[in-house]
Every structure is written in C-alpha cells, then in structure tokens.
Design a protein around this motif. Sequence first.
Motif, PDB file in Angstrom:
ATOM      1  N   ALA A  68      39.115  55.602  44.811  1.00 21.47           N
ATOM      2  CA  ALA A  68      40.505  56.022  44.967  1.00 21.47           C
ATOM      3  C   ALA A  68      40.643  57.534  44.862  1.00 21.47           C
ATOM      4  N   LEU A  69      39.910  58.154  43.927  1.00 24.40           N
ATOM      5  CA  LEU A  69      39.952  59.609  43.812  1.00 24.40           C
ATOM      6  C   LEU A  69      39.394  60.280  45.059  1.00 24.40           C
ATOM      7  N   ALA A  70      38.267  59.774  45.570  1.00 22.61           N
ATOM      8  CA  ALA A  70      37.629  60.394  46.733  1.00 22.61           C
ATOM      9  C   ALA A  70      38.457  60.250  48.001  1.00 22.61           C
ATOM     10  N   PRO A  87      34.503  71.292  50.344  1.00 20.17           N
ATOM     11  CA  PRO A  87      34.445  70.119  49.463  1.00 20.17           C
ATOM     12  C   PRO A  87      33.061  69.493  49.456  1.00 20.17           C
ATOM     13  N   PRO A  88      32.588  69.033  48.295  1.00 20.04           N
ATOM     14  CA  PRO A  88      31.285  68.368  48.221  1.00 20.04           C
ATOM     15  C   PRO A  88      31.396  66.936  48.722  1.00 20.04           C
ATOM     16  N   PRO A  89      30.268  66.287  48.980  1.00 22.17           N
ATOM     17  CA  PRO A  89      30.329  64.868  49.364  1.00 22.17           C
ATOM     18  C   PRO A  89      30.758  64.003  48.175  1.00 22.17           C
ATOM     19  N   ALA A  90      31.312  62.866  48.462  1.00 25.32           N
ATOM     20  CA  ALA A  90      31.748  61.951  47.399  1.00 25.32           C
ATOM     21  C   ALA A  90      30.521  61.441  46.642  1.00 25.32           C
ATOM     22  N   PRO A  91      30.578  61.422  45.314  1.00 31.29           N
ATOM     23  CA  PRO A  91      29.423  60.959  44.533  1.00 31.29           C
ATOM     24  C   PRO A  91      29.313  59.441  44.543  1.00 31.29           C
TER      25      PRO A  91
END
Length: 717
Positions: free
Chosen positions: A203-205, A182-186
């Motif tokens: 909320a999505l992250a 998984p990538p880091p949260a933007p």
Amino acid sequence: MSSDNSRGDSGAEGAPPEQLALIRESVRKAKEPRAKPRTWRGAALAKELPVARVLVDKGVLHLDRYFDYAVPEELDAEAQPGVRVRVRFGAGRHRVREGRREGGGLIDGFLVERRAESDYSGPLAALAQVVSPEPVLSEELLGLARAVADRYAGSLADVLQLAVPPRSARAEQRPSPAPLPPPPAPEAGSWARYERGAAFLEALASGGAPRAVWNALAGPEWSAELARAVAATLASGRGALVVVPDGRTASRVDAELTALLGEGRHALLTAEAGPEKRYGEWLAVRRGSVRAVVGTRAAMFAPVQDLGLVAIWDDGDDSHSEQHAPQPHARDVLLLRAAQDKCAFLLGSWSCTVEAAQLVESGWARPLVAVRDQVRAAAPLIRTVGDQDLARDEAARAARLPSLAWQVVRDGLRHGPVLVQVPRRGYVPRMACAQCRAPARCRHCAGPLQARDAGALRCGWCGREEGSWHCPECGAFRLRAQVVGARRTAEELGRAFPAVPVRTSGREQVLDTVPGAPALVVSTPGAEPVAEGGYAAALLLDGWAMLGRPDLRAGEDALRRWIAASALVRPQGDGGTVVVVAEPTLRPVQALVRWDPVGHAVRELAERAELGFPPVSRMAAVSGTAEAVAEFLAMVELPSQAEVLGPVPLPVTPVAAGRSRRAGAPPAGEQWVRALVRVPPGRGSALAAALKAAQAARMARGSGAALWVRIDPPDIG
C-alpha cells in the motif's frame, strides 16, 4: 465593514439632510480601496504588496497574532513569505510623534504574508531587516504549528521555536545536492512475519495512506522493518518521516536505511549532530533534496515535501514529550500531520500504549500484529519471583538476588552476556522500612532519607543526618534500600562472579552495543545496550519499585520497560530466559509472562473509560501558588461538562534540584498546588481554547504570580 456602514445609513432616516450627507460620504470613503500604508519615516515602499504580515518571536499568549509592517523598496526582493526578519516591536509601535517612532526594540520574526493593504489605519513601522532570504517557514509548516498551538493552548511563536532550528549562515550558503530518483520498491523481508505486513508495504509503495499500530516482534529486526517502510514510501515518489526516542535508536534506523538505500536519500536529525550540521540537513529536507528523515522528537516538525508516511517508534517513551512550551507530544503532532497531509501513519513498539490501543479501538488505525505462535517463538522464556518466594529464599535475604536469579545468571554466562536491569542509577538511593516498606522520611522536612556510598543516613532535601530513625507506620527500626542502584548491583555481581567482566550502562555512560562474549551488563531502564547475537538471559530487578509509583501509567510504563529489555534476549528456542522480580499475580507481570502488551493496553483503556481518565477524556493541569490557581479558575470560562479536580498540594522541590526541574514544576522550596480540569470526549479543543484565552487575559493584565497550564499532562498521579 461595508455591512456595518450600510446599517448606519439605513438607521439615519429622518436625520437632517446635512447629517445624512455626511454619513453617506463616510460610507463611500470606507468602501473605497485604502491607500498604501504610510510609514513613520515616509520611506519609499514596495510598489506591489507593500504590507508584510509578521509573526514576532514573542511567546506570550496575549501577543499571539500577526502584526503589519511596511515593506521598504530596498527590501522588496528579499522580503518574501517564509523568511526571517527583524522588526521594531514594543510600546507605541504604531504611533508617530514629532516624526519619530516611540519606543520599541529590534526583535526577530517570520514574514508570513505580503498584502496590498493593512487592517490598521495608522502609519506602519517598516521592516528593519531581512535576516536571510531563505524561506524557512512554509505554508504547510505554519498550518501545522498553528494546529499544535491550538491543541496545547500555547502560542504560535513557541511552537515555531521548536519547529524551525536556529539559523547557520554557513549552512545556508552551501548548495544542497540534486534530489535522487525514487528507489525501487523493497521486498517484504521480515514484514512477512506479520499478518498484514506485506500488504502494508504494498500500500505504501502504490501511493496509499494506510494507518497502522504495529506491535513488533521481539528481536533486532524492527529497525530493518522500519527502514523498509520508508523505502516503500520513497518508491511511490513521496517523502517519509520517522521519529524515535533517542540518538542511539536513530543511529540504528539510520544504519539500516543506508544499507538498504545507500547514501544521500535520507537525513538524520538529532541533537548530537551539532547546530550547523543539523541545520544543513534540515535545509536539504526543506529544499527537497532529501525526501526521508529519521530523528528525535524535534524532527516531528521536519518540512518533508510531499509527505507520504509519518512513523513513530516506542511512543510510550517520555523522551517523545517536549519539555519546552507548549510541551507537545511527538505522537500527537504526527497524528495532526497525518490528518493535514492525508498520508500514511505507523505507530510501532514492542509494547503498546493506551493511546495506541485507542487508535485501534476507534477504527482510525488497524492492528499490525503477528499470530500468537510467531509471538511465542520470538520471545524469551519469562519466569517470575514474588514476595513470598523472596521471603523463603535465604540467598535473597542475604544478597537481594533470589536463588532462581543466581541460577539463571550462571547458566546464561556459559553461552553469552547477561543483562541486569536496575530501576535506579547510582549506589544506594532512597531507603524504606524493612518491615512495612514505608518510605523513610526526614523528621524535619519530610524529605527522602538516603545512604549514599554506604555512608550515614541523610536527608536528600535538607541534608540533615539521621541517627535514630524508626518507622512511624509500624515502629520498626530496620531499613532496607528502597531501590539499590546500578553501581552497587554491579559491585555485588562482580564479587559473586569474579572471573566475569561487569559493564554498566546508565546516565553517566550509555553503551550502544556489547560483544557477544560472556559478561554481566548492569543497566538502568532505557539504557540497555544491544548485545551481538542477543543476551543469553536477563534479570529485571526491583519490579515492585516501578509498579508502586503513584502514577496512572505506572503499570503500563513498567511493562514497556520490561518488554524493551526482554526483547534484547534470545528467543526461548535458543535458550533465552528472563527473570522478573515482581509479584506474579499483578496484571503487568502476567502480560509480560504471556507477552501480551496489546491485551494489557486494551484492558487499561476499558478501565480508564469507566473512570473518565485520559486518553478517553481530555485533561489539563493548572499549577501555581494557591492564590494564582484560585484566581485563574475563577476567571476561566470552561466549556460545558468540564470538571475541576482539586487543587491539591504538589511536593516541595529540594533547593539543590530546583534549577533542573522542568517547566511547570514548583520553584525550589516553594509550595505550589495543582488542579486538574477534565472534559468528556469531543470537548478537548474547547477546553484548550478557554484555558488559552484566560491565560492570555491574565498575562495582558501583568499578573506577577507564575502559573503553568499544560494540556494532557503525562503524570496526573
């Protein structure tokens, strides 16, 4: 079965002892486990789970069920749930005569389940072939397809034809890459412009499932914002799915995702990719190598693993409505997926449909909007020209463009390109009376009169030339172009501004982008290219033609197309100006001037609720010959409170265009009628089930007359 047999035993009290013994013996045998199925050739069967439950690739409603087949021992390893198979199907499939099966040919299907025994007591035909060991039909996808088929009164096989792409052996043989971590949260980025934008991404992250209707601000930032929502979902370890109207829009989101996340984290599913490449991308998604998908409407069924977000952009675009049976809409399919997978949902657009307003009104989704000051700062200046202004304007009477439009074009060309939106493509389509604007129709067949390439007046249906037309409404003899096409508009503007290049974008050639240098860009709605740095100005011509369509969605659709074009223009603070040629007092025009598509949708929703129109009510269209429709309505068992409207005649299609009409339209030259069936909220499922059962019974009887049933028709008039 055991309960039925028990009732038979108790009801036999007082019978002769030998008869009672026979009854009890039959009950005992019925309760015993059934033996393994027999096949018509007596082939050796799989030792475990020898029965394959198969969905055959037949889209007829009366065969919308599973069929049992025996699994030969040699196919045991490959015949797993979800694979493609070939089976014998046809008359006498389960009957054996003289050691041979009667009739039936090979047909494709999906193996849905392996079972220990069959509900059918006779001998079973064996699986003929496992086409591929690749399991393409998962349990989740099967459940979604069944829900879509039930909602739209269609067959499961038809839905799976839309959901599972055609096989490519070379694509299956290529291994898929290993999934990336998984990538880091933007960061929030431009989402901070919205009141709850940053909270939505958080909320999505964090693994949440927020549901939002997003009214995007004017400008090009929407694609980057959509990419950030996908990235936030991937950061939580879940997958994401984005459905957009066309390939151009998909390419923009694709580019933003690549710039934000790099290569290999998402798949692009569009028809432009070609069958083999598209199937390869689809396989990578199904195998879990890729966790995010961007694509056009066929991607609504993409088998994303651990789905965390479904998103749709511009749900009012008619490209989201599938034209193949059972004609589902991408928005409704994604709503089903959000409920089935308990994932987040995002509906975004510059405009706002009535369905989107209903999601907010019901409390199912929350609005994701910016404050009014931010909305006004991002939007261009909107100016209007109405009928009275055109009547007083000498320039408008001479060249169809009002003086205000000429002035805006001249000023805009000093700073950059100018967009001109024309409702029709081509040179000069249909004609109308210059005095009362009644459509000019042929005296022989009532078809539309046209003057192609400034030539003689001819009927668009029968081709007859008309040399002495006069208006049957007011008696006038003068004609005007009902809607002047893009090519003639480009010629007129080219003569008016000879030193400025003129580009056209439409069905024949759709431009993706144009340079930021001064130029005139003439486009049909939906084909507007993006200008580098934004357009300096825009003209929205012949607005009355879009507003005057006999369609329930005419105002909503006109506003959506106007806002989509205006959103490509620079903000008012940078000199961006839009001129719309339409009556200023009309509600859609006022909504454009205020840049308030949400308010327009809310008022439309309230009016439809009063009148019992969709989406507040559920509606179905039944189309066919008058006899076929009357017979169908007489046999269908409609739910309580159902109301039948009509039937009324449908327009007779011209012979030349008959082959290109979508499913459900009258055949060329044939008179059809259409009835609308309306039910109140909460009765939509019952309506779909009743219509499906009646259509299945009609097909089983072999009725020859064509008849189409469509749930939620987009054009109810």
